[in-house]
Motif scaffolding. Structure first.
Motif, PDB file in Angstrom:
ATOM      1  N   TRP A 128      40.610  30.656  47.212  1.00  0.00           N
ATOM      2  CA  TRP A 128      40.165  31.454  48.351  1.00  0.00           C
ATOM      3  C   TRP A 128      39.259  30.614  49.248  1.00  0.00           C
ATOM      4  O   TRP A 128      38.647  29.635  48.796  1.00  0.00           O
TER       5      TRP A 128
ATOM      6  N   GLY B 136      37.319  41.411  47.513  1.00  0.00           N
ATOM      7  CA  GLY B 136      38.276  42.351  46.933  1.00  0.00           C
ATOM      8  C   GLY B 136      38.456  42.133  45.444  1.00  0.00           C
ATOM      9  O   GLY B 136      38.011  41.116  44.892  1.00  0.00           O
ATOM     10  N   PRO B 137      39.134  43.060  44.769  1.00  0.00           N
ATOM     11  CA  PRO B 137      39.301  42.943  43.311  1.00  0.00           C
ATOM     12  C   PRO B 137      40.089  41.711  42.896  1.00  0.00           C
ATOM     13  O   PRO B 137      39.853  41.147  41.829  1.00  0.00           O
ATOM     14  N   GLU B 138      41.032  41.259  43.761  1.00  0.00           N
ATOM     15  CA  GLU B 138      41.847  40.102  43.388  1.00  0.00           C
ATOM     16  C   GLU B 138      41.000  38.839  43.267  1.00  0.00           C
ATOM     17  O   GLU B 138      41.120  38.084  42.298  1.00  0.00           O
ATOM     18  N   VAL B 139      40.135  38.595  44.261  1.00  0.00           N
ATOM     19  CA  VAL B 139      39.311  37.383  44.216  1.00  0.00           C
ATOM     20  C   VAL B 139      38.294  37.466  43.078  1.00  0.00           C
ATOM     21  O   VAL B 139      38.005  36.467  42.407  1.00  0.00           O
TER      22      VAL B 139
ATOM     23  N   GLN C 172      38.687  39.073  40.206  1.00  0.00           N
ATOM     24  CA  GLN C 172      39.411  38.809  38.963  1.00  0.00           C
ATOM     25  C   GLN C 172      39.723  37.326  38.808  1.00  0.00           C
ATOM     26  O   GLN C 172      39.667  36.787  37.683  1.00  0.00           O
ATOM     27  N   ALA C 173      40.045  36.661  39.920  1.00  0.00           N
ATOM     28  CA  ALA C 173      40.321  35.225  39.858  1.00  0.00           C
ATOM     29  C   ALA C 173      39.071  34.447  39.439  1.00  0.00           C
ATOM     30  O   ALA C 173      39.145  33.497  38.644  1.00  0.00           O
TER      31      ALA C 173
ATOM     32  N   GLN D 202      38.449  34.949  35.750  1.00  0.00           N
ATOM     33  CA  GLN D 202      39.353  34.119  34.949  1.00  0.00           C
ATOM     34  C   GLN D 202      38.909  32.662  34.972  1.00  0.00           C
ATOM     35  O   GLN D 202      38.906  31.986  33.926  1.00  0.00           O
TER      36      GLN D 202
ATOM     37  N   LEU E  67      34.110  41.650  37.371  1.00  0.00           N
ATOM     38  CA  LEU E  67      34.794  42.841  37.881  1.00  0.00           C
ATOM     39  C   LEU E  67      33.967  44.090  37.619  1.00  0.00           C
ATOM     40  O   LEU E  67      33.903  44.997  38.459  1.00  0.00           O
TER      41      LEU E  67
ATOM     42  N   TRP F 283      31.189  44.086  40.124  1.00  0.00           N
ATOM     43  CA  TRP F 283      31.778  44.413  41.434  1.00  0.00           C
ATOM     44  C   TRP F 283      31.985  45.909  41.572  1.00  0.00           C
ATOM     45  O   TRP F 283      31.662  46.509  42.601  1.00  0.00           O
TER      46      TRP F 283
END
Length: 281
Positions: free
Chosen positions: A42, A58-61, A63-64, A67, A76, A79
């Motif tokens: 990102w 956002g949740p995607e970033v 979660q990344a 990980q 998360l 967040w």
């Protein structure tokens, strides 16, 4: 005797705590923002805003990052807590927001704008900007409004929500026609959810007891019902039983005038047909 826990100096405010954890994890790895961009994918400017508290991302970033750092589900979880934190709302709305989050059921009448729980990101951003929000404050308010929307999208635990929208809600579009189309599509999609009942009140029904007043009712865990009324200049949380009952009678009368849920969804779809699609490139 068990060992005493060390009390850290980290913030107890969820939004600040989330930003602090992001800074701590990157610092432990000795990474610059640019290096984190290369590792996770990102833009570094997004990470900078997240670490300064300017945005939650956002949740995607998130979660990344969880990980990459090997911390799942810590980031998360932080967040989600930050997104739901009532302290991110302006002070005069915080008590209402806390009650809204605990409500067993909700019902609303909207005069000229979709209720916050049914707004898209595009609608919320343009509406809040029109009200004077700018920069970091604007982005935080948009995120807070989207966090509220999760209330209706949590599967089997989502509370029932009945919304009556004046026809004016569907006539007063956005300057960004693409964003307005997305808002109408979202209303039609939400009308299909089992926990949401959507009514449209046509102009030709005439004046009624809530003509100029956005009104939300919340049924609470203790059996009480409270109301929140709002216009362009002020909002008021109403807890006195007699005042709430008077508003409920007015609301019931409006519901009797409104279109059925099936007719209302068709009304929204007809309005959608009037909004031109973006030309293909």
């Amino acid at each position: 005797m068990p060992q005493r826990l060390v009390i850290t100096e980290r913030s107890h405010e969820p939004r600040k705590r989330f930003a602090e954890e992001l800074r701590r994890l990157r610092g432990e790895r000795g990474l610059s923002l640019r290096e984190l961009e290369r590792e996770v994918g990102w833009d570094s400017s997004l990470f900078s805003k997240m670490e300064s508290g300017g945005t939650l991302g956002g949740p995607e970033v998130v979660q990344a990052l969880d990980q990459y750092y090997g911390t799942a589900p810590l980031l998360l979880t932080l967040w989600e807590l930050a997104l739901a934190d009532p302290m991110q709302f302006k002070e005069q709305y915080r008590r209402y927001m806390m009650l809204e989050a605990e409500a067993l059921s909700l019902w609303q009448y909207s005069v000229s704008a979709p209720p916050g729980l049914l707004q898209t990101v595009g609608y919320a951003r343009e509406a809040l900007a029109a009200g004077g929000a700018r920069g970091k404050d604007l982005e935080q308010q948009v995120e807070a409004r989207m966090g509220r929307r999760k209330l209706l999208l949590e599967g089997d635990e989502a509370p029932p929500f009945r919304a009556i929208l004046s026809e004016a809600v569907l006539r007063m579009g956005l300057r960004d026609r693409s964003a307005w189309r997305q808002q109408l599509e979202f209303l039609a999609e939400m009308a299909d959810r089992p926990n949401i009942t959507l009514h449209i009140l046509p102009f030709d029904t005439g004046v009624h007891g809530l003509t100029n007043t956005d009104t939300m009712f919340l049924r609470l865990l203790d059996g009480r019902t409270v109301a929140y009324t709002e216009n362009d200049v002020r909002g008021e949380l109403i807890e006195e039983t007699d005042r709430v009952e008077r508003l409920q009678r007015a609301y019931d009368a409006v519901r009797d005038l409104a279109l059925s849920p099936a007719e209302s969804r068709l009304f929204v779809l007809r309005m959608l047909e009037e909004v031109p699609c973006e030309p293909s490139t």
